[in-house]
Structures are given as C-alpha cells and as structure tokens.
Write an enzyme that holds these catalytic residues in place. Sequence first.
Site, PDB file in Angstrom:
ATOM      1  N   HIS A  82       0.850  -1.201   0.000  1.00 15.61           N
ATOM      2  CA  HIS A  82       0.000   0.000   0.000  1.00 15.61           C
ATOM      3  C   HIS A  82       0.879   1.244   0.000  1.00 15.61           C
ATOM      4  CE1 HIS A  82      -3.430   2.574   0.926  1.00 15.61           C
ATOM      5  NE2 HIS A  82      -2.611   3.225   1.722  1.00 15.61           N
ATOM      6  N   ASP A 161     -15.225   1.599   7.608  1.00 21.93           N
ATOM      7  CA  ASP A 161     -14.169   2.572   7.293  1.00 21.93           C
ATOM      8  C   ASP A 161     -14.668   3.572   6.253  1.00 21.93           C
ATOM      9  OD1 ASP A 161     -11.463   3.727   6.970  1.00 21.93           O
ATOM     10  OD2 ASP A 161     -11.686   2.848   4.982  1.00 21.93           O
ATOM     11  N   ARG A 168     -15.051  11.765   8.607  1.00 21.35           N
ATOM     12  CA  ARG A 168     -13.814  12.463   9.014  1.00 21.35           C
ATOM     13  C   ARG A 168     -13.454  13.564   8.025  1.00 21.35           C
ATOM     14  NH1 ARG A 168     -10.016   7.845   8.615  1.00 21.35           N
ATOM     15  NH2 ARG A 168      -8.432   9.415   8.942  1.00 21.35           N
ATOM     16  N   SER A 183      -7.666   2.826   9.301  1.00 22.94           N
ATOM     17  CA  SER A 183      -8.386   2.894   8.026  1.00 22.94           C
ATOM     18  C   SER A 183      -7.606   2.148   6.941  1.00 22.94           C
ATOM     19  CB  SER A 183      -8.567   4.382   7.663  1.00 22.94           C
ATOM     20  OG  SER A 183      -8.957   4.545   6.335  1.00 22.94           O
ATOM     21  N   LYS A 187      -8.460  -2.037   5.363  1.00 20.39           N
ATOM     22  CA  LYS A 187      -8.736  -2.376   3.951  1.00 20.39           C
ATOM     23  C   LYS A 187      -7.775  -3.454   3.452  1.00 20.39           C
ATOM     24  CE  LYS A 187      -8.903   2.038   3.228  1.00 20.39           C
ATOM     25  NZ  LYS A 187      -9.267   3.436   3.157  1.00 20.39           N
TER      26      LYS A 187
HETATM   27  N1  URA Z   1      -6.030   6.834   3.342  1.00 18.83           N
HETATM   28  C1  URA Z   1      -6.929   5.979   3.878  1.00 18.83           C
HETATM   29  O1  URA Z   1      -7.233   4.942   3.318  1.00 18.83           O
HETATM   30  N2  URA Z   1      -7.484   6.312   5.054  1.00 18.83           N
HETATM   31  C2  URA Z   1      -7.184   7.436   5.719  1.00 18.83           C
HETATM   32  O2  URA Z   1      -7.722   7.665   6.782  1.00 18.83           O
HETATM   33  C3  URA Z   1      -6.258   8.320   5.127  1.00 18.83           C
HETATM   34  C4  URA Z   1      -5.688   7.984   3.939  1.00 18.83           C
END
Ligand code: URA
Length: 433
Positions: A82, A161, A168, A183, A187
Amino acid sequence: MRMTDVIAKKRDGHELTREEIYGLVKGYTDGSIPDYQMSAWAMAVYFQGMTPRETADLTMAMVESGDQLDLSEIPGIKVDKHSTGGVGDKITLVVAPLVASAGIPVAKMSGRGLGFSGGTIDKLESFAGFQVELSQADFFKQVRDIGVAVIGQTGNLAPADKKLYALRDVTATVEAVPLIASSIMSKKIAAGADAILLDVKVGKGAFMKTLDEAETLARAMVAIGEQVGRRTVAVISDMNQPLGYAVGNALEVREAIETLAGKGPEDLTELALTIGAHMLVLGQAQADFTAAYELLREHLTNGKALAKLAELVGAQGGSTEAVENPSLLPQASHQIEVKCSQEGYISGIDAERIGHASVVLGAGRLTKGAPIDYAVGIVLSKKVGSKVVSGNTLAVIHANDLELAETARQEVEAAFSIAAESVQTQPLIRKII
Ligand code: URA
C-alpha cells in the site's frame, strides 16, 4: 453501552474496552449511532489518541464490518502493498510483475486516482482493452495461473471505514493518526493480506509533510500488524519531488515499462527494488534482503520482470503489443516545453503542484467517476539537484488542449524552485520500520 459515556471516556483520555470499540463500529455501521456522536468521538480521538490495543481493535472491528476476501486457495504467503499516495507513483505497476516474476503471488486490489495523486487502476486502463473488473473466481484463477492479477476494489470491504472516512473528511478529523492507520490497515486485511508492505510517503507532495509525522503513522501501522498477526514493514520514502520523471497515466505506464526493462530512472528503480525485496522477505521467498534485492535487479535486466507485465496485461485483455512497443500507448497531440529563465540549481519541484497541473490537463479527476485523458501529463526533464541555465527545458507538457496546456505550463513553472548555490538532496529512502 451508552454512546455519550464512550465519548466522555475518550474525551477524558481513558482507554476504551474492546466491547466499547466493537459496539461503536457496529452501531455506526448499522445507523443506530448518528453522525454527530461519531464525529464527537473522532474529535476526542484526534486530541487524546488511542493505545495500540485500541487501534488494533478498531482495525479488526472495521475489517469485520463487511466482506473479507479469503485468499487461502491461492498457495503461498500473500503480501499486499500500500502506498499512502504520491505524484508520479507508478510503483505498483513495476513491483507487482517484478515480485510475481520471483515467485510471490500478487492478488492486488487497487484504487483510482482522486485529486492530485493518481491511481494504479487508471494507469493500467491506458492499455487498450485492459479489464479491471474480474469475478472472484477469475481473479483467483489468474493469480494461480500466472502469479499476478491487479483489479479494482470489489465487494463490500470495510464498509465501516468507508462511512467513517467520509465523516472524518467533513469534520476535520482525517489527520488523527490512529484513525488513518486503522483505516489503511483495515482495507488491506479485509482484502486478504497475510503480510503487508507500506510505502509511506513524506514531503510536500504527500499526506505526511514531515519525517516525524510519517514515522508516527508508519509505527502505528506496524504496531497494528504486530497486534493482529500480519507481518508489516513500512518504507518511508521522499515525496518532495515526483517519483521518476513521468506524471500522467500512459506516460507513467511507459516509464514503468522502461523500469521493468532495466532502463528506468534511478529513484524509481531503487524504490521498486527496495519495496520488492522487502515483499520477497515478508513472503518468505528469500531469507535475506540483500539477496532478494540482487535477485530482483537481475529480473529487471534478464527480461523476466517485463515478460510478467506482458502476461498480466494479456491475461486481463489488454494490448500486449503496447508492452513491447510503448509508442502504441495513447499519445497527446501537443508537446510544450517549459523553459528555465535563470541560472542555478534546482532546489525543489513541488510534487503537489505538478500533480495539480496534470489534473488540469485531464489526467486526473476532481469528482468521482469523471472521465480522464490517458495520454496527457507532464514529463520532467530535470530533478532536484540539477544545474540549469536560462533556456534549459525543465519539463515537457503533453496536452490535447492548448488552453489547458497554458494553465498547466504556468503551474509547472511555478513548481520549480531554483537556488544560486548547489543544494543538499534528501535520500529517497528515509527510513525502514
Ligand atoms: N487513506 C486511507 O485509506 N485512510 C485514511 O484515513 C487516510 C488515507
């Protein structure tokens, strides 16, 4: 559980129990906890933080809020990667075929670009015919058959999320480190990763502007990995200038092809080899980082990595001729040089501004689902540290619209800072955690 008690407990700096965290994630996902209470809780977290245990519980509660991909029918350790997002970041295009060519199965879900940073899925669609939507059965079969597949996000992964991130975004609580870390990790875990490699960008063109901030985020994510049994390594890399030279979908694909053929820019090659070698170690294909790095370097020069890209593109319906002959990729009708008007040394190339200029040209989107132009973008001619004189070309704009090209030209020109004296350049790889 009364939500007001949970908000007050966090507001006053106390640690929440696992039950309280699972309760609030479940309640928010099913709608029984309203936005205003969740916002108050997120702001309390912003000020008070969360312990590693709380952060891990939040991550797993979000993972369990939706589908979880079970990759167990694909043999081997599945290592996901990621990036926190950057400009000119075509690392996945290089690393996915590269590590697959060395025996690591890559079952990757990637995203589209939004705002000034691009997305792998858009870049791959520069290959005519490339299919980013595969059924789960076809996705698994392709990874079993050729060792790699890269598709768009499917299924209902971590819906908690998704809902919390949107909240947020409009309540000034995106920047809370435990919320960002959980977050991202939720994923990756929901997408079936056994081990995770994080490319945390730091600098002007990144989410995290300072090394301290990037390190705090990296440590929070590695701690989650430790708590939930997913081996995790974070590479903190510089984003004070774009990665490589190309910014824009087909232009970046072309640069990724050159890199897989062993002729890529130094920074892109070094980062791809570093990330790839850590993935090989995480996936237990190699015991030692240096040996893994050397093996991958060989694959860039012996044709194995590029052949794997051609297999990937072919398997997903894309034009493999374009892998052999990148001039078949979409090309813009105008190329406009951005000239330097003074003598000196390049001291900075504002990656965010370059990213914005590429969006102006049509390479990115400002709203979800908007169409993009695969051909357009910017190719830098110089990088930080280069000596320049008046009249040198700083960058070339690839455009299909001359009016947009002029707006982009001004933005690109403004992105370059030039100093009288030579400058100390930052190392590309700032830290490994
Ligand atoms: N990228 C994400 O997937 N989540 C966040 O909270 C910030 C950046």
